[in-house]
Design an enzyme around this catalytic site. Structure first.
Site, PDB file in Angstrom:
ATOM      1  N   ASN A 198     -10.243   1.751   7.801  1.00 30.21           N
ATOM      2  CA  ASN A 198     -11.616   1.808   8.303  1.00 30.21           C
ATOM      3  C   ASN A 198     -11.726   1.797   9.816  1.00 30.21           C
ATOM      4  OD1 ASN A 198     -12.115   1.664   5.589  1.00 30.21           O
ATOM      5  ND2 ASN A 198     -13.418  -0.136   5.683  1.00 30.21           N
ATOM      6  N   ASP A 258      -6.005  11.582   2.400  1.00 33.09           N
ATOM      7  CA  ASP A 258      -6.229  11.711   0.962  1.00 33.09           C
ATOM      8  C   ASP A 258      -7.638  12.204   0.659  1.00 33.09           C
ATOM      9  OD1 ASP A 258      -7.872   8.853   0.141  1.00 33.09           O
ATOM     10  OD2 ASP A 258      -6.759   8.889   2.028  1.00 33.09           O
ATOM     11  N   ASN A 308     -13.661   6.841   4.884  1.00 32.86           N
ATOM     12  CA  ASN A 308     -13.878   5.878   5.961  1.00 32.86           C
ATOM     13  C   ASN A 308     -12.948   6.074   7.152  1.00 32.86           C
ATOM     14  OD1 ASN A 308     -16.042   4.540   4.767  1.00 32.86           O
ATOM     15  ND2 ASN A 308     -14.713   3.149   3.637  1.00 32.86           N
ATOM     16  N   TYR A 359       0.807  -1.226   0.000  1.00 37.71           N
ATOM     17  CA  TYR A 359       0.000   0.000   0.000  1.00 37.71           C
ATOM     18  C   TYR A 359       0.841   1.278   0.000  1.00 37.71           C
ATOM     19  CZ  TYR A 359      -3.815  -3.145   1.382  1.00 37.71           C
ATOM     20  OH  TYR A 359      -4.742  -4.154   1.430  1.00 37.71           O
TER      21      TYR A 359
END
Length: 203
Positions: free
Chosen positions: A82, A107, A128, A30
């Site tokens: 989340n 972001d 989220n 990621y």
């Protein structure tokens, strides 16, 4: 090592006054994705402070450092996006830090790459990570800095696929500028100058 030693020598004493949180997902796959703009920001801020965000505490990677003369805790929640609020709320409770002194950098797909936007407070806007923080803090009254990561290429493009996609090579210069502007904004906010940060860095 010497950078950290120097940082401590010239640091502020007393308890942590601010949490500065960069949002993202843990794991190498990621690292350069759009959803990890907050992590990229925090790593650069830590570098500027002469420290590393590498101490695991409060379900986050942390660093205790000084920004604008204030003792701050830098945080990269390791709970995945989340559940970011779990880490933030745990640290906030421990240090007794109110929402107004929790700065969150993340972001934003509604902003083009290279743009930034500062807000005193507000709704989660569909993000989220921010949704989790609001739920866990029981408040949306925390300042935030949004880093533009660009809109979906077309309306039918899956949102999760888009935010988990890597920045393109031609976007990296804009991303770098946005990260630098975010650092400037955070330094002003910690210094009690959020209006100046908004005037200077909202784009």
């Amino acid at each position: 090592m010497f950078a950290n030693w120097k940082n401590r020598l010239h640091g502020a004493s007393g308890s942590v006054e601010y949490l500065i949180v960069g949002l993202g997902n843990p794991g190498a796959k990621y690292e350069m994705t759009r959803h990890n703009a907050g992590f990229l920001f925090l790593d650069k801020l830590a570098e500027d402070c002469g420290t590393l965000v590498n101490r695991l505490k409060y379900h986050a990677l942390c660093a205790d450092t000084v920004v604008s003369g204030k003792r701050v805790l830098l945080m990269k929640p390791q709970t995945f996006m989340n559940a970011s609020g779990e880490a933030v709320a745990e640290a906030a409770r421990f240090y007794k830090i109110p929402p107004e002194r929790i700065l969150v950098v993340f972001d934003d797909i509604s902003l083009d790459v290279g743009r930034t936007r500062i807000r005193r407070s507000g709704s989660h806007g569909g993000h989220n990570g921010i949704k989790s923080i609001i739920a866990c803090l029981g408040s949306d009254k925390f300042p935030r800095v949004k880093i533009g990561v660009g809109k979906k290429p077309h309306p039918d493009y899956d949102l999760a696929d888009w935010v988990l996609s890597a920045f393109r090579k031609e976007e990296l210069e804009g991303l770098k500028n946005a990260v630098e502007h975010s650092i400037g904004a955070v330094k002003l906010i910690v210094n009690g100058r959020i209006d100046e940060a908004m005037n200077r860095y909202n784009s």
